[in-house]
Design an enzyme around this catalytic site. Structure first.
Site, mmCIF file in Angstrom:
data_model
loop_
_atom_site.group_PDB
_atom_site.id
_atom_site.type_symbol
_atom_site.label_atom_id
_atom_site.label_comp_id
_atom_site.label_asym_id
_atom_site.label_seq_id
_atom_site.Cartn_x
_atom_site.Cartn_y
_atom_site.Cartn_z
ATOM 1 N N CYS A 160 53.557 -4.676 -6.351
ATOM 2 C CA CYS A 160 54.093 -5.323 -5.148
ATOM 3 C C CYS A 160 54.597 -6.726 -5.481
ATOM 4 C CB CYS A 160 52.992 -5.397 -4.092
ATOM 5 S SG CYS A 160 53.535 -6.259 -2.607
ATOM 6 N N CYS A 193 49.661 -12.843 -1.627
ATOM 7 C CA CYS A 193 49.143 -12.070 -0.491
ATOM 8 C C CYS A 193 47.670 -11.698 -0.684
ATOM 9 C CB CYS A 193 49.998 -10.812 -0.347
ATOM 10 S SG CYS A 193 49.461 -9.732 0.963
ATOM 11 N N CYS A 225 46.357 -6.520 -1.086
ATOM 12 C CA CYS A 225 45.920 -5.553 -2.110
ATOM 13 C C CYS A 225 45.590 -6.287 -3.403
ATOM 14 C CB CYS A 225 47.023 -4.542 -2.384
ATOM 15 S SG CYS A 225 47.714 -3.820 -0.904
ATOM 16 N N GLN A 248 40.972 6.274 11.829
ATOM 17 C CA GLN A 248 40.889 6.161 10.375
ATOM 18 C C GLN A 248 42.236 5.640 9.875
ATOM 19 O OE1 GLN A 248 38.072 6.432 8.846
ATOM 20 N NE2 GLN A 248 36.876 7.410 10.448
ATOM 21 N N PHE A 265 28.795 7.466 17.162
ATOM 22 C CA PHE A 265 29.841 6.480 16.913
ATOM 23 C C PHE A 265 31.154 7.256 16.777
ATOM 24 C CE2 PHE A 265 25.855 5.033 15.066
ATOM 25 C CZ PHE A 265 25.685 3.788 15.649
ATOM 26 N N GLU A 289 29.487 7.269 22.031
ATOM 27 C CA GLU A 289 30.332 6.138 21.645
ATOM 28 C C GLU A 289 30.154 5.038 22.690
ATOM 29 O OE1 GLU A 289 32.806 5.114 19.284
ATOM 30 O OE2 GLU A 289 33.036 3.429 20.675
ATOM 31 N N ASP A 309 29.071 7.793 11.992
ATOM 32 C CA ASP A 309 30.134 7.018 11.342
ATOM 33 C C ASP A 309 30.185 5.640 12.015
ATOM 34 O OD1 ASP A 309 32.440 6.112 10.106
ATOM 35 O OD2 ASP A 309 33.788 7.307 11.345
ATOM 36 N N CYS A 364 32.068 2.720 6.010
ATOM 37 C CA CYS A 364 33.057 1.897 5.311
ATOM 38 C C CYS A 364 32.383 0.693 4.656
ATOM 39 C CB CYS A 364 34.142 1.428 6.288
ATOM 40 S SG CYS A 364 33.463 0.463 7.640
HETATM 41 C C1 LIG Z 1 33.976 3.300 12.095
HETATM 42 S S1 LIG Z 1 34.354 3.647 13.784
HETATM 43 C C2 LIG Z 1 34.277 5.409 13.740
HETATM 44 C C3 LIG Z 1 34.941 6.115 14.877
HETATM 45 C C4 LIG Z 1 35.138 7.615 14.722
HETATM 46 N N1 LIG Z 1 34.008 8.273 14.109
HETATM 47 C C5 LIG Z 1 36.415 7.931 13.989
HETATM 48 O O1 LIG Z 1 36.335 8.391 12.848
HETATM 49 O O2 LIG Z 1 37.485 7.718 14.521
HETATM 50 C C6 LIG Z 1 32.894 3.135 14.565
HETATM 51 C C7 LIG Z 1 32.833 3.407 16.036
HETATM 52 O O3 LIG Z 1 31.569 2.940 16.505
HETATM 53 C C8 LIG Z 1 31.754 2.413 17.795
HETATM 54 N N2 LIG Z 1 30.607 1.514 18.062
HETATM 55 C C9 LIG Z 1 30.448 0.233 17.675
HETATM 56 N N3 LIG Z 1 29.244 -0.229 18.083
HETATM 57 C C10 LIG Z 1 28.640 0.802 18.730
HETATM 58 C C11 LIG Z 1 27.383 0.932 19.371
HETATM 59 N N4 LIG Z 1 26.521 -0.077 19.419
HETATM 60 N N5 LIG Z 1 27.070 2.121 19.929
HETATM 61 C C12 LIG Z 1 27.944 3.159 19.882
HETATM 62 N N6 LIG Z 1 29.163 3.076 19.309
HETATM 63 C C13 LIG Z 1 29.507 1.915 18.735
HETATM 64 C C14 LIG Z 1 33.091 1.715 17.736
HETATM 65 O O4 LIG Z 1 33.627 1.539 19.041
HETATM 66 C C15 LIG Z 1 33.891 2.702 16.881
HETATM 67 O O5 LIG Z 1 34.539 3.648 17.670
#
Ligand SMILES: C[S@@+](CC[C@H](N)C(=O)[O-])C[C@H]1O[C@@H](n2cnc3c(N)ncnc32)[C@H](O)[C@@H]1O
Length: 437
Positions: free
Chosen positions: A77, A83, A86, A269, A299, A320, A367, A393
């Site tokens: 890049c 930057c 990356c 994602q 989540f 969620e 997740d 992540c």
């Molecule tokens: C890494 S994202 C994963 C979302 C989903 N699994 C996906 O792959 O699209 C984490 C998710 O956790 C939710 N989140 C954050 N804090 C939370 C909590 N205390 N209780 C429940 N969900 C929560 C966020 O809003 C978000 O949607």
């Protein structure tokens, strides 16, 4: 009372040393030791290389490479030097893969799980592997010049980019037009930002502005969105809710064929390929493989993995905390008239599923955000759930959560690092755990 004169801090004395880089740190910096054995972090340096570094108070002020490593390759890049995006483009392919794999190994080892086998880094390639979501800073400097791009590493300085190799082409094509738009919306000295999401029904653009646009500016925004056939354009000031300026089509994202109407700025994602690959690695790729089982997706966001579990035949409960995400997923369920899938708004940090609730499920997938899911895994560790799938992540919180589950009697069967954020210092992890009968 007389005020004490404030003593000016003396600048740390500067010294120049020659060092051999011993390894790579978690941020991708080369790490060496000074004469006293203290670590010295040299941005852009690689193991085995010889560098001269000017140090003040342990910090590298300037550094010059004296001998390079065969692990080095040319960055692709043109914005690599400044930057902050990356930073790991200069790592040769194999070494890059090992560096990311090692991040996961080291995190597990720090959590007392050094014996766990970590699979090689899974690379996303091919169609849909570019980023479908991006956030760029916008700035009109005092001279009236517009800058659009990522922040420079370790500073607020915006590095102006003309191209970006890691995003999908439809996002990259907006760089120049967005600069033109920002020139009309920002006064000299003002800053803003833009978040772009490529939905399956078109671009969803969120502009962050220092103040709400007036009538004339709204007309300009509308013309911009129409000319580029954006599905939706929203504006946001401060922490206010995004306001829709124009919606030509509802932005939709399809998960296993189910179209979900996404809210502005929602979690997805990073790429379309990631949806598919993460579901595959979680064991959810085949239709009907989990017929009649009960599964929880914790989540759940707007349902990336819930719909994959449902397609596999499971009866699904998604949990969620985010109201807009829950409403979007529910709307997707309603539109597709799906049975056997429910979504519940629940804060899983404050109100994790309890052991009795968990014991209804044969599979629990979680997740969580970067902080991990400590409160939830503590009850999970005491449950009878046979199969747990963890997606994360953040290797550090992932490792901590794995240690809690292993402490509760789970077997950590498979850990796969996934290169969801190529050339950055971030790595995604998918793991499968089971509890013997
Ligand atoms: C890494 S994202 C994963 C979302 C989903 N699994 C996906 O792959 O699209 C984490 C998710 O956790 C939710 N989140 C954050 N804090 C939370 C909590 N205390 N209780 C429940 N969900 C929560 C966020 O809003 C978000 O949607």
């Amino acid at each position: 009372m007389q005020k004490k004169a404030r003593r000016r801090k003396r600048p740390a004395p500067c010294r120049s040393i020659e060092i051999i880089i011993e390894g790579l740190g978690a941020r991708g910096d080369g790490v060496a030791r000074d004469d006293d054995g203290r670590p010295v972090h040299v941005p852009g340096a690689l193991p085995g290389e010889k560098w001269r570094a000017d140090l003040a108070g342990g910090k590298v002020l300037r550094a010059e490479m004296l001998r390079s490593s065969p692990l080095r390759r040319a960055p692709f890049c043109p914005h690599y030097q400044g930057c902050g995006g990356c930073r790991a483009q200069h790592l040769a392919e194999d070494f890059y893969g090992e560096w990311k794999r090692d991040m996961v190994r080291q995190a597990l080892s720090r959590a007392g799980l050094a014996m766990v086998d970590v699979a090689p880094l899974y690379r996303l390639r091919g169609e849909g592997a570019g980023r479908r979501r991006v956030e760029w800073a916008l700035l009109r400097d005092r001279a009236g010049q517009v800058k659009l791009g990522y922040r420079q590493r370790g500073s607020h300085h915006v590095v102006d980019i003309g191209e970006c190799a890691i995003v999908e082409a439809d996002i990259a094509a907006l760089i120049a037009p967005l600069k033109g738009l920002a020139a009309a919306l920002l006064q000299p000295g003002e800053q803003g930002g833009c978040r772009i999401t490529l939905s399956d029904s078109g671009t969803d653009l969120l502009l962050k502005l220092p103040r709400l646009p007036d009538l004339e500016e709204r007309e300009r925004l509308t013309a911009f969105a129409r000319a580029r056939d954006c599905a939706r354009l929203c504006v946001q000031t401060g922490a206010e809710m995004p306001e829709t300026v124009l919606q030509q089509r509802q932005p939709l994202v399809r998960f296993c064929g189910v179209a979900v109407p996404i809210p502005p700025d929602c979690f997805l994602q990073a790429s379309r390929a990631a949806d598919r690959v993460l579901a595959e690695l979680a064991g959810l790729s085949s239709a009907g493989g989990r017929e009649g089982t009960m599964a929880a997706d914790l989540f759940s966001g707007v349902g990336t993995f819930s719909f994959a579990l449902h397609r596999a035949g499971a009866r699904v409960l998604a949990c969620e905390a985010d109201e807009a995400a829950v409403a979007a997923m529910q709307a997707g369920i309603n539109r597709a008239q799906l049975g056997n899938i429910a979504v519940s708004r629940r804060d899983l940090f404050r109100q994790p599923l309890l052991v009795d609730e968990l014991n209804r499920f044969s599979c629990v997938l979680f997740d969580p955000p970067r902080a991990g899911a400590r409160e939830q895994v503590e009850t999970l560790a005491a449950s009878k759930v046979a199969e747990v799938i963890a997606i994360s992540c953040n290797p550090a919180s992932f490792a901590r959560d794995m240690a809690i589950l292993v402490g509760g009697g789970y077997r950590l069967e498979r850990v796969v690092p996934v290169d969801q954020f190529p050339y950055s210092r971030h790595v995604e992890v998918v793991a499968r755990l089971s509890r013997g009968a």
